[in-house]
Each structure stands twice: as structure tokens, then as C-alpha cells.
Design a protein around this motif. Structure first.
Motif, PDB file in Angstrom:
ATOM      1  N   ILE A 251       0.840  -1.200   0.000  1.00  0.00           N
ATOM      2  CA  ILE A 251       0.000   0.000   0.000  1.00  0.00           C
ATOM      3  C   ILE A 251       0.873   1.246   0.000  1.00  0.00           C
ATOM      4  O   ILE A 251       0.617   2.208  -0.736  1.00  0.00           O
ATOM      5  CB  ILE A 251      -0.959  -0.014   1.208  1.00  0.00           C
ATOM      6  N   ARG A 252       1.914   1.226   0.790  1.00  0.00           N
ATOM      7  CA  ARG A 252       2.837   2.366   0.861  1.00  0.00           C
ATOM      8  C   ARG A 252       3.461   2.637  -0.498  1.00  0.00           C
ATOM      9  O   ARG A 252       3.532   3.788  -0.949  1.00  0.00           O
ATOM     10  CB  ARG A 252       3.916   2.070   1.899  1.00  0.00           C
ATOM     11  N   ALA A 253       3.935   1.595  -1.175  1.00  0.00           N
ATOM     12  CA  ALA A 253       4.565   1.776  -2.488  1.00  0.00           C
ATOM     13  C   ALA A 253       3.576   2.316  -3.510  1.00  0.00           C
ATOM     14  O   ALA A 253       3.917   3.206  -4.306  1.00  0.00           O
ATOM     15  CB  ALA A 253       5.163   0.456  -2.968  1.00  0.00           C
ATOM     16  N   PHE A 254       2.341   1.815  -3.496  1.00  0.00           N
ATOM     17  CA  PHE A 254       1.359   2.290  -4.474  1.00  0.00           C
ATOM     18  C   PHE A 254       0.919   3.726  -4.185  1.00  0.00           C
ATOM     19  O   PHE A 254       0.639   4.487  -5.122  1.00  0.00           O
ATOM     20  CB  PHE A 254       0.166   1.345  -4.544  1.00  0.00           C
ATOM     21  N   VAL A 255       0.858   4.116  -2.925  1.00  0.00           N
ATOM     22  CA  VAL A 255       0.535   5.504  -2.593  1.00  0.00           C
ATOM     23  C   VAL A 255       1.672   6.417  -3.052  1.00  0.00           C
ATOM     24  O   VAL A 255       1.428   7.477  -3.650  1.00  0.00           O
ATOM     25  CB  VAL A 255       0.260   5.659  -1.080  1.00  0.00           C
ATOM     26  N   HIS A 256       2.921   6.014  -2.809  1.00  0.00           N
ATOM     27  CA  HIS A 256       4.058   6.806  -3.284  1.00  0.00           C
ATOM     28  C   HIS A 256       4.041   6.911  -4.801  1.00  0.00           C
ATOM     29  O   HIS A 256       4.342   7.972  -5.364  1.00  0.00           O
ATOM     30  CB  HIS A 256       5.374   6.181  -2.834  1.00  0.00           C
ATOM     31  N   LEU A 257       3.690   5.830  -5.463  1.00  0.00           N
ATOM     32  CA  LEU A 257       3.610   5.830  -6.910  1.00  0.00           C
ATOM     33  C   LEU A 257       2.573   6.842  -7.396  1.00  0.00           C
ATOM     34  O   LEU A 257       2.823   7.580  -8.353  1.00  0.00           O
ATOM     35  CB  LEU A 257       3.259   4.428  -7.410  1.00  0.00           C
ATOM     36  N   GLY A 258       1.439   6.899  -6.726  1.00  0.00           N
ATOM     37  CA  GLY A 258       0.410   7.872  -7.096  1.00  0.00           C
ATOM     38  C   GLY A 258       0.885   9.304  -6.964  1.00  0.00           C
ATOM     39  O   GLY A 258       0.594  10.148  -7.821  1.00  0.00           O
ATOM     40  N   PHE A 259       1.651   9.595  -5.916  1.00  0.00           N
ATOM     41  CA  PHE A 259       2.207  10.938  -5.761  1.00  0.00           C
ATOM     42  C   PHE A 259       3.275  11.214  -6.818  1.00  0.00           C
ATOM     43  O   PHE A 259       3.334  12.303  -7.384  1.00  0.00           O
ATOM     44  CB  PHE A 259       2.823  11.125  -4.374  1.00  0.00           C
TER      45      PHE A 259
ATOM     46  N   ARG B 282      10.246   0.977 -10.960  1.00  0.00           N
ATOM     47  CA  ARG B 282      10.848   0.341  -9.794  1.00  0.00           C
ATOM     48  C   ARG B 282       9.902   0.399  -8.593  1.00  0.00           C
ATOM     49  O   ARG B 282       9.749  -0.584  -7.864  1.00  0.00           O
ATOM     50  CB  ARG B 282      12.189   1.008  -9.474  1.00  0.00           C
ATOM     51  N   GLU B 283       9.230   1.529  -8.410  1.00  0.00           N
ATOM     52  CA  GLU B 283       8.275   1.656  -7.290  1.00  0.00           C
ATOM     53  C   GLU B 283       7.076   0.739  -7.491  1.00  0.00           C
ATOM     54  O   GLU B 283       6.591   0.109  -6.544  1.00  0.00           O
ATOM     55  CB  GLU B 283       7.826   3.110  -7.170  1.00  0.00           C
ATOM     56  N   MET B 284       6.608   0.617  -8.733  1.00  0.00           N
ATOM     57  CA  MET B 284       5.490  -0.285  -9.018  1.00  0.00           C
ATOM     58  C   MET B 284       5.896  -1.732  -8.783  1.00  0.00           C
ATOM     59  O   MET B 284       5.107  -2.525  -8.257  1.00  0.00           O
ATOM     60  CB  MET B 284       4.992  -0.108 -10.449  1.00  0.00           C
ATOM     61  N   GLU B 285       7.112  -2.091  -9.152  1.00  0.00           N
ATOM     62  CA  GLU B 285       7.589  -3.458  -8.921  1.00  0.00           C
ATOM     63  C   GLU B 285       7.690  -3.767  -7.433  1.00  0.00           C
ATOM     64  O   GLU B 285       7.367  -4.881  -7.007  1.00  0.00           O
ATOM     65  CB  GLU B 285       8.944  -3.665  -9.593  1.00  0.00           C
ATOM     66  N   LYS B 286       8.116  -2.784  -6.617  1.00  0.00           N
ATOM     67  CA  LYS B 286       8.160  -3.000  -5.166  1.00  0.00           C
ATOM     68  C   LYS B 286       6.772  -3.254  -4.613  1.00  0.00           C
ATOM     69  O   LYS B 286       6.558  -4.163  -3.811  1.00  0.00           O
ATOM     70  CB  LYS B 286       8.791  -1.793  -4.453  1.00  0.00           C
ATOM     71  N   GLY B 287       5.808  -2.449  -5.044  1.00  0.00           N
ATOM     72  CA  GLY B 287       4.439  -2.633  -4.574  1.00  0.00           C
ATOM     73  C   GLY B 287       3.858  -3.968  -5.011  1.00  0.00           C
ATOM     74  O   GLY B 287       3.212  -4.665  -4.223  1.00  0.00           O
ATOM     75  N   ALA B 288       4.104  -4.328  -6.259  1.00  0.00           N
ATOM     76  CA  ALA B 288       3.575  -5.596  -6.776  1.00  0.00           C
ATOM     77  C   ALA B 288       4.220  -6.784  -6.069  1.00  0.00           C
ATOM     78  O   ALA B 288       3.545  -7.765  -5.754  1.00  0.00           O
ATOM     79  CB  ALA B 288       3.798  -5.680  -8.279  1.00  0.00           C
ATOM     80  N   PHE B 289       5.535  -6.707  -5.810  1.00  0.00           N
ATOM     81  CA  PHE B 289       6.201  -7.812  -5.119  1.00  0.00           C
ATOM     82  C   PHE B 289       5.660  -7.986  -3.712  1.00  0.00           C
ATOM     83  O   PHE B 289       5.403  -9.118  -3.270  1.00  0.00           O
ATOM     84  CB  PHE B 289       7.716  -7.593  -5.060  1.00  0.00           C
ATOM     85  N   ASN B 290       5.462  -6.905  -2.989  1.00  0.00           N
ATOM     86  CA  ASN B 290       4.944  -7.015  -1.623  1.00  0.00           C
ATOM     87  C   ASN B 290       3.502  -7.517  -1.609  1.00  0.00           C
ATOM     88  O   ASN B 290       3.110  -8.261  -0.714  1.00  0.00           O
ATOM     89  CB  ASN B 290       5.074  -5.679  -0.896  1.00  0.00           C
TER      90      ASN B 290
END
Length: 131
Positions: free
Chosen positions: A56-64, A84-92
């Protein structure tokens, strides 16, 4: 909440482990093993919680980060950072789901290895049909 409830039950309620030992068809009936299984299940739930939180944190950062205006020459660098941020969110997110699947099987393992084997077969059939 489920992990904390399970942890509390593991340390205070002998009737639950007695029930689990009663329907255990094969395997070890020791209370120490049951406690180990319960603690392993709690650990899996905690890993799932943190994995979903990080997702959730990675996807919120991605939105910003998507909405930040940048110069035209930095578009390619921004695309790499966003990927890279999307991949972190998807992996988690992937890790959290796998922990839930493992938790389901570990829950069956509380009642014995036969129940875990049956749960594994059912989970594999359900995932195969769904995917």
C-alpha cells in the motif's frame, strides 16, 4: 487481529490443542509441536501484514510520483523510477497473498499432516481453476 488472537489462544487454551490432537489421524501429538505450529502461523500472518502494508505504501508513493511535474529531458529517468516503485508494490502484494495461502495450509497443519495434505490439494485445484 487473527494472529494476536491465535497467539493468545496458543498460550492460554489447552482445550484447543486437545481438540487438534483429537482429530489428528497421523503424526505427532505433542503439545510443543502444536505450539510451534501456532507460532509459525502467527509469524506468517505478521509477514503478510507487513507485506501488504509495504505494498500500500509503495502504491501511494507511486500515485504521488506520477503527478509530479518534471522537465522533458528527465521523462525516461522518471519512468524507470516509477517502474521500480510499481515493482516494489507488486512484489509485496504478491508476498502478502502467498503468506495468506501458506497460512491456510498451516491452519490445516494444526490439525495434522493429513488435513494439511488435503488442504494443499484443494488449494492447488482452486488456484488452478482460478488462474
Amino acid at each position: 487481529l487473527f494472529a494476536l488472537g491465535l497467539l493468545a489462544a496458543a498460550f492460554t487454551n489447552d482445550k484447543l490443542s486437545t481438540f487438534a490432537q483429537g482429530i489428528n489421524l497421523f503424526g505427532n501429538d505433542s503439545g510443543e509441536l502444536w505450539l510451534f505450529k501456532a507460532l509459525l502461523l502467527v509469524t506468517v500472518f505478521l509477514v503478510a501484514f507487513f507485506a501488504f502494508s509495504l505494498s500500500i505504501r509503495a502504491f501511494v508513493h507511486l500515485g504521488f510520483m506520477i503527478n509530479v511535474p518534471i522537465p522533458a529531458e528527465d521523462k525516461e529517468a522518471q519512468a524507470r523510477i516509477l517502474a521500480r516503485e510499481m515493482e516494489k508494490g507488486a512484489f509485496n502484494y504478491w508476498l502478502g497473498l502467498r503468506c495468506y495461502y501458506a497460512a491456510a495450509l498451516l491452519t490445516f497443519w494444526l490439525f495434522g499432516p493429513v488435513w494439511m495434505a488435503i488442504g494443499t490439494v484443494v488449494l492447488l485445484i482452486a488456484l488452478r481453476r482460478n488462474d
